[in-house]
Design a protein around this motif. Structure first.
Motif, PDB file in Angstrom:
ATOM      1  N   VAL A  11       0.866  -1.188   0.000  1.00  0.00           N
ATOM      2  CA  VAL A  11       0.000   0.000   0.000  1.00  0.00           C
ATOM      3  C   VAL A  11       0.899   1.234   0.000  1.00  0.00           C
ATOM      4  O   VAL A  11       2.105   1.131   0.150  1.00  0.00           O
ATOM      5  CB  VAL A  11      -0.945   0.023   1.228  1.00  0.00           C
ATOM      6  CG1 VAL A  11      -1.925  -1.137   1.192  1.00  0.00           C
ATOM      7  CG2 VAL A  11      -0.139   0.016   2.523  1.00  0.00           C
ATOM      8  N   ASP A  12       0.280   2.419  -0.124  1.00  0.00           N
ATOM      9  CA  ASP A  12       1.109   3.630  -0.112  1.00  0.00           C
ATOM     10  C   ASP A  12       1.597   3.948   1.309  1.00  0.00           C
ATOM     11  O   ASP A  12       2.760   4.223   1.525  1.00  0.00           O
ATOM     12  CB  ASP A  12       0.311   4.819  -0.671  1.00  0.00           C
ATOM     13  CG  ASP A  12       0.100   4.691  -2.181  1.00  0.00           C
ATOM     14  OD1 ASP A  12       1.050   4.261  -2.858  1.00  0.00           O
ATOM     15  OD2 ASP A  12      -1.006   4.992  -2.654  1.00  0.00           O
ATOM     16  N   VAL A  13       0.661   3.938   2.252  1.00  0.00           N
ATOM     17  CA  VAL A  13       1.005   4.393   3.607  1.00  0.00           C
ATOM     18  C   VAL A  13       0.450   3.415   4.640  1.00  0.00           C
ATOM     19  O   VAL A  13      -0.707   2.983   4.545  1.00  0.00           O
ATOM     20  CB  VAL A  13       0.396   5.794   3.870  1.00  0.00           C
ATOM     21  CG1 VAL A  13       0.788   6.298   5.264  1.00  0.00           C
ATOM     22  CG2 VAL A  13       0.832   6.800   2.814  1.00  0.00           C
ATOM     23  N   VAL A  14       1.279   3.093   5.636  1.00  0.00           N
ATOM     24  CA  VAL A  14       0.805   2.297   6.776  1.00  0.00           C
ATOM     25  C   VAL A  14       0.894   3.178   8.018  1.00  0.00           C
ATOM     26  O   VAL A  14       1.960   3.738   8.315  1.00  0.00           O
ATOM     27  CB  VAL A  14       1.676   1.035   6.984  1.00  0.00           C
ATOM     28  CG1 VAL A  14       1.187   0.256   8.208  1.00  0.00           C
ATOM     29  CG2 VAL A  14       1.663   0.156   5.752  1.00  0.00           C
ATOM     30  N   ASN A  24      -5.839  11.276  12.031  1.00  0.00           N
ATOM     31  CA  ASN A  24      -5.616  12.501  11.247  1.00  0.00           C
ATOM     32  C   ASN A  24      -4.564  12.314  10.167  1.00  0.00           C
ATOM     33  O   ASN A  24      -4.728  12.808   9.057  1.00  0.00           O
ATOM     34  CB  ASN A  24      -5.231  13.665  12.177  1.00  0.00           C
ATOM     35  CG  ASN A  24      -6.460  14.396  12.677  1.00  0.00           C
ATOM     36  OD1 ASN A  24      -6.865  15.391  12.110  1.00  0.00           O
ATOM     37  ND2 ASN A  24      -7.082  13.854  13.706  1.00  0.00           N
ATOM     38  N   VAL A  25      -3.489  11.616  10.511  1.00  0.00           N
ATOM     39  CA  VAL A  25      -2.452  11.344   9.505  1.00  0.00           C
ATOM     40  C   VAL A  25      -3.101  10.629   8.326  1.00  0.00           C
ATOM     41  O   VAL A  25      -2.942  11.012   7.159  1.00  0.00           O
ATOM     42  CB  VAL A  25      -1.347  10.428  10.090  1.00  0.00           C
ATOM     43  CG1 VAL A  25      -0.395   9.982   8.976  1.00  0.00           C
ATOM     44  CG2 VAL A  25      -0.587  11.109  11.211  1.00  0.00           C
ATOM     45  N   ALA A  26      -3.840   9.565   8.646  1.00  0.00           N
ATOM     46  CA  ALA A  26      -4.416   8.708   7.611  1.00  0.00           C
ATOM     47  C   ALA A  26      -5.406   9.481   6.744  1.00  0.00           C
ATOM     48  O   ALA A  26      -5.380   9.392   5.511  1.00  0.00           O
ATOM     49  CB  ALA A  26      -5.095   7.507   8.270  1.00  0.00           C
ATOM     50  N   LEU A  34      -3.922   8.551  -1.980  1.00  0.00           N
ATOM     51  CA  LEU A  34      -3.008   7.469  -1.582  1.00  0.00           C
ATOM     52  C   LEU A  34      -3.798   6.364  -0.890  1.00  0.00           C
ATOM     53  O   LEU A  34      -4.801   6.630  -0.216  1.00  0.00           O
ATOM     54  CB  LEU A  34      -1.942   8.007  -0.611  1.00  0.00           C
ATOM     55  CG  LEU A  34      -0.973   9.069  -1.138  1.00  0.00           C
ATOM     56  CD1 LEU A  34       0.024   9.458  -0.055  1.00  0.00           C
ATOM     57  CD2 LEU A  34      -0.228   8.558  -2.367  1.00  0.00           C
ATOM     58  N   SER A  35      -3.343   5.115  -1.052  1.00  0.00           N
ATOM     59  CA  SER A  35      -3.998   4.018  -0.322  1.00  0.00           C
ATOM     60  C   SER A  35      -3.372   3.939   1.071  1.00  0.00           C
ATOM     61  O   SER A  35      -2.142   3.927   1.221  1.00  0.00           O
ATOM     62  CB  SER A  35      -3.819   2.695  -1.073  1.00  0.00           C
ATOM     63  OG  SER A  35      -2.454   2.413  -1.269  1.00  0.00           O
ATOM     64  N   VAL A  36      -4.234   3.923   2.085  1.00  0.00           N
ATOM     65  CA  VAL A  36      -3.748   3.995   3.465  1.00  0.00           C
ATOM     66  C   VAL A  36      -4.359   2.879   4.302  1.00  0.00           C
ATOM     67  O   VAL A  36      -5.580   2.692   4.318  1.00  0.00           O
ATOM     68  CB  VAL A  36      -4.110   5.358   4.107  1.00  0.00           C
ATOM     69  CG1 VAL A  36      -3.564   5.442   5.534  1.00  0.00           C
ATOM     70  CG2 VAL A  36      -3.590   6.520   3.267  1.00  0.00           C
ATOM     71  N   VAL A  37      -3.491   2.145   4.999  1.00  0.00           N
ATOM     72  CA  VAL A  37      -3.943   1.130   5.953  1.00  0.00           C
ATOM     73  C   VAL A  37      -3.628   1.629   7.354  1.00  0.00           C
ATOM     74  O   VAL A  37      -2.527   2.125   7.617  1.00  0.00           O
ATOM     75  CB  VAL A  37      -3.228  -0.219   5.705  1.00  0.00           C
ATOM     76  CG1 VAL A  37      -3.472  -1.181   6.873  1.00  0.00           C
ATOM     77  CG2 VAL A  37      -3.726  -0.852   4.423  1.00  0.00           C
ATOM     78  N   VAL A  38      -4.601   1.510   8.255  1.00  0.00           N
ATOM     79  CA  VAL A  38      -4.401   1.882   9.655  1.00  0.00           C
ATOM     80  C   VAL A  38      -4.449   0.607  10.483  1.00  0.00           C
ATOM     81  O   VAL A  38      -5.372  -0.204  10.322  1.00  0.00           O
ATOM     82  CB  VAL A  38      -5.512   2.840  10.125  1.00  0.00           C
ATOM     83  CG1 VAL A  38      -5.258   3.288  11.560  1.00  0.00           C
ATOM     84  CG2 VAL A  38      -5.611   4.051   9.219  1.00  0.00           C
ATOM     85  N   VAL A 335       2.425  16.117   4.257  1.00  0.00           N
ATOM     86  CA  VAL A 335       3.764  16.125   3.678  1.00  0.00           C
ATOM     87  C   VAL A 335       4.043  14.788   2.976  1.00  0.00           C
ATOM     88  O   VAL A 335       4.726  14.755   1.948  1.00  0.00           O
ATOM     89  CB  VAL A 335       4.827  16.496   4.741  1.00  0.00           C
ATOM     90  CG1 VAL A 335       5.270  15.314   5.571  1.00  0.00           C
ATOM     91  CG2 VAL A 335       6.045  17.134   4.072  1.00  0.00           C
ATOM     92  N   ILE A 336       3.497  13.711   3.518  1.00  0.00           N
ATOM     93  CA  ILE A 336       3.679  12.415   2.836  1.00  0.00           C
ATOM     94  C   ILE A 336       3.020  12.477   1.456  1.00  0.00           C
ATOM     95  O   ILE A 336       3.617  12.077   0.439  1.00  0.00           O
ATOM     96  CB  ILE A 336       3.075  11.259   3.669  1.00  0.00           C
ATOM     97  CG1 ILE A 336       3.930  11.000   4.914  1.00  0.00           C
ATOM     98  CG2 ILE A 336       2.961   9.981   2.829  1.00  0.00           C
ATOM     99  CD1 ILE A 336       3.304  10.046   5.913  1.00  0.00           C
ATOM    100  N   ALA A 337       1.809  13.016   1.421  1.00  0.00           N
ATOM    101  CA  ALA A 337       1.098  13.108   0.138  1.00  0.00           C
ATOM    102  C   ALA A 337       1.855  14.015  -0.827  1.00  0.00           C
ATOM    103  O   ALA A 337       2.012  13.693  -2.016  1.00  0.00           O
ATOM    104  CB  ALA A 337      -0.316  13.637   0.376  1.00  0.00           C
ATOM    105  N   ALA A 338       2.350  15.145  -0.314  1.00  0.00           N
ATOM    106  CA  ALA A 338       3.060  16.078  -1.193  1.00  0.00           C
ATOM    107  C   ALA A 338       4.367  15.466  -1.683  1.00  0.00           C
ATOM    108  O   ALA A 338       4.709  15.598  -2.865  1.00  0.00           O
ATOM    109  CB  ALA A 338       3.332  17.382  -0.431  1.00  0.00           C
TER     110      ALA A 338
END
Ligand SMILES: Cc1cc2nc3c(=O)[nH]c(=O)nc-3n(C[C@H](O)[C@H](O)[C@H](O)COP(=O)(O)OP(=O)(O)OC[C@H]3O[C@@H](n4cnc5c(N)ncnc54)[C@H](O)[C@@H]3O)c2cc1C
Ligand SMILES: NC(=O)c1ccc[n+]([C@@H]2O[C@H](COP(=O)([O-])OP(=O)(O)OC[C@H]3O[C@@H](n4cnc5c(N)ncnc54)[C@H](O)[C@@H]3O)[C@@H](O)[C@H]2O)c1
Length: 476
Positions: A11-14, A24-26, A34-38, A335-338
């Motif tokens: 995925v993009d972000v864990v 909030n981060v997610a 972005l694909s995000v797993v929490v 910032v992760i997305a940017a």
């Protein structure tokens, strides 16, 4: 969306931890596609929703309302009894959704996030293993980033007998189903004073054991005014003592450094929290298991190559407050997305930089009186080498405050950096000052010159007129 367990996914972000900060981060990262797993091991919503901010404030609020009514002739006569503890506890439980996270899971899913339940740990760069309660392991690999948002855990001091005496932590003190007859509280910080007052007003006989003054780190008068209020609520405040030994035989027996003994039905230990960095696999990425993390202003963890590991909230070493953690979380998500889209500039005060963490952190202590503080205290400003002018004003002398309560007791302090003639810190102590704090935060963050603040005219008769009095006392 739920991820299939026992699988390997890229995925993009864990995000590890679904407290207010992880959420909030997610949310921010996912907004850009972005694909995000929490990953969450307990309840989605974290400490704040179930065992901290919300239940503690729910326990305090009815006592504040009652005390406020008692300060008003005409209303005071209508107060004919004490708090109904059972109903206060029931309302507290309502605010925790009876410790059920279904509605927060629903929100998470509606935000397009994927939830994996289980205990996460890093397993090398960009890799997170999640141990599910069903024995399965889900392996997640992050293309862009892994974010640690695991929060903090209470610290139990090394006192003989303490660990074996079934002490309360803030979790027990915010989720208790009945009012303890006698409650001893160890600590002089925010958790200690808020929960000492909450339970005292609900009917407990409370003894507060503090090794020094209350609310260290705040202006000294804040701790003094809160201590006086606790004493007025019947709390036995003992300063300058530490527990030497603790035993439990039915009741808890706390032997103190001065030779005295306190007996209680429960013993709340509120001696601070440390970042939850143990057992999360930090050693697999070159850091120390259980060690402190250091993050830059974009949330990147220092000491890890490749710019993929971030931390935010309590775990990050930044201020342990929900709102400030969420602010850091928004920075990290953005910032992760940017950065996923290209290089990013991160000057101070940009959207991608948690600059306010250094000099404009607001906090409200929800005791009665409330303590609302932002920026630097006078001592902190002097330590920072500023040429400081300190202005104090008794809030009870403001017309608006005298209307709010007979005998209004409270004080405001404004700390001015004389070189720039800007406000760098403000403290308000008193009834109903919490909502005043944001005006001070705006002044501090905006670095508004006092000569311009003069033109921010507070309405009459509100407590906000304390701003006018502070500026007049300053010399305008
Ligand atoms: C009694 C009390 C009252 C408070 N009151 C206030 C208040 O009024 N205002 C305020 O601003 N702050 C308050 N705070 C502080 C506030 O609760 C914290 O700052 C806030 O909860 C931090 O949010 P977080 O998301 O960083 O961590 P948390 O809320 O602790 O969330 C972390 C989450 O990560 C999960 N997790 C941890 N490790 C793992 C793992 N390995 N795998 C998967 N999941 C994991 C946890 O289960 C948890 O859900 C209070 C704290 C206490 C103790
Ligand atoms: N309203 C709010 O914003 C709010 C409410 C509760 C908690 N919080 C946050 O949660 C965090 C934890 O709060 P806390 O009150 O537990 O921690 P704290 O760090 O604010 O206070 C800890 C207290 O325990 C005392 N202490 C530490 N070790 C001791 C020992 N060995 N023996 C005796 N006393 C000892 C310290 O002197 C201090 O008074 C804080 O960072 C706080 O900001 C915020």
């Amino acid at each position: 969306m739920s991820a299939e367990r026992g699988t390997e996914q890229v995925v993009d972000v864990v995000v590890v931890g679904a407290g207010p900060v992880g959420e909030n981060v997610a949310d921010r990262a996912a907004r850009t596609g972005l694909s995000v797993v929490v990953v969450e091991k307990e309840l989605v919503g974290g400490e704040c929703s179930y065992w901290a901010c919300m239940p503690s404030k729910a326990l305090l609020r009815p006592g504040q309302a009652l005390a406020a009514a008692r300060r008003l002739p005409g209303a005071a006569e209508a107060v004919t009894g004490p708090l109904d503890a059972e109903r206060v506890l029931a309302r507290r439980t309502y605010f925790t959704s009876d410790w059920d996270d279904a509605s927060q899971v629903q929100w998470l899913e509606s935000a397009g996030l994927t939830l994996v339940r289980g205990i996460a740990r890093l397993a090398g760069p960009r890799r997170v293993e999640v141990a599910g309660s069903d024995g399965t392991t889900t392996v997640l690999t992050a293309r862009q980033a892994v974010v640690l948002a695991t929060g903090s855990v209470p610290v139990l001091p090394d006192v003989p007998g303490l660990a074996g005496s079934r002490p309360w932590t803030s979790r027990d003190a915010t989720s208790a189903k009945a009012v303890p007859g006698r409650l001893a509280v160890l600590g002089g910080g925010v958790v200690a004073v808020e929960l000492a007052q909450a339970w005292a007003r609900l009917g407990s006989t409370v003894t507060l054991l503090a090794r020094s003054g209350l609310l260290g780190g705040q202006e000294e008068f804040a701790g003094e005014l809160v201590e006086a209020a606790l004493r007025a609520d019947g709390v036995d405040v003992r300063r300058g003592v530490s527990p030497a030994r603790v035993t439990r035989d039915g009741a808890v027996r706390v032997e103190l450094s001065d030779g005295s003994v306190v007996e209680a039905d429960e013993f709340l230990v509120a001696t601070g929290r440390r970042p939850a960095t143990s057992g999360i696999g930090l050693e697999t990425v070159g850091l120390e298991d259980g060690g402190a993390l250091s993050v830059d202003d974009t949330g990147l963890v220092e000491g890890v190559d490749g710019s993929w590991l971030y931390a935010a909230g309590d775990v990050s070493g930044r201020p342990k407050l929900t709102h400030q953690g969420k602010y850091g979380g928004r920075v990290v998500g953005d910032v992760i997305a940017a950065r996923a889209a290209g290089p990013v500039q991160t000057p101070p005060w940009s959207r991608f930089t948690a600059t306010a963490d250094h000099r404009a952190v607001p906090q409200v202590v929800f005791t009665d009186p409330e303590v609302a503080q932002v920026g630097l205290t006078a001592a902190q400003a002097r330590e920072a080498g500023l040429d400081v002018k300190v202005v104090d004003y008794e809030i009870g002398d403001v017309a608006g405050a005298s209307l709010v309560a007979d005998g209004y007791t409270g004080r405001a302090r404004m700390v001015v950096d004389e070189d720039r003639r800007v406000v760098v810190g403000v403290t308000f102590v008193g009834q109903d000052v919490a909502e005043l704090l944001h005006s001070a935060t705006v002044a501090v963050v905006g670095e508004v010159p006092v000569d311009r603040l003069w033109h921010a005219v507070p309405s009459y008769p509100t407590i906000s007129e304390v701003w006018l009095r502070l500026l007049e006392t300053y010399g305008l």
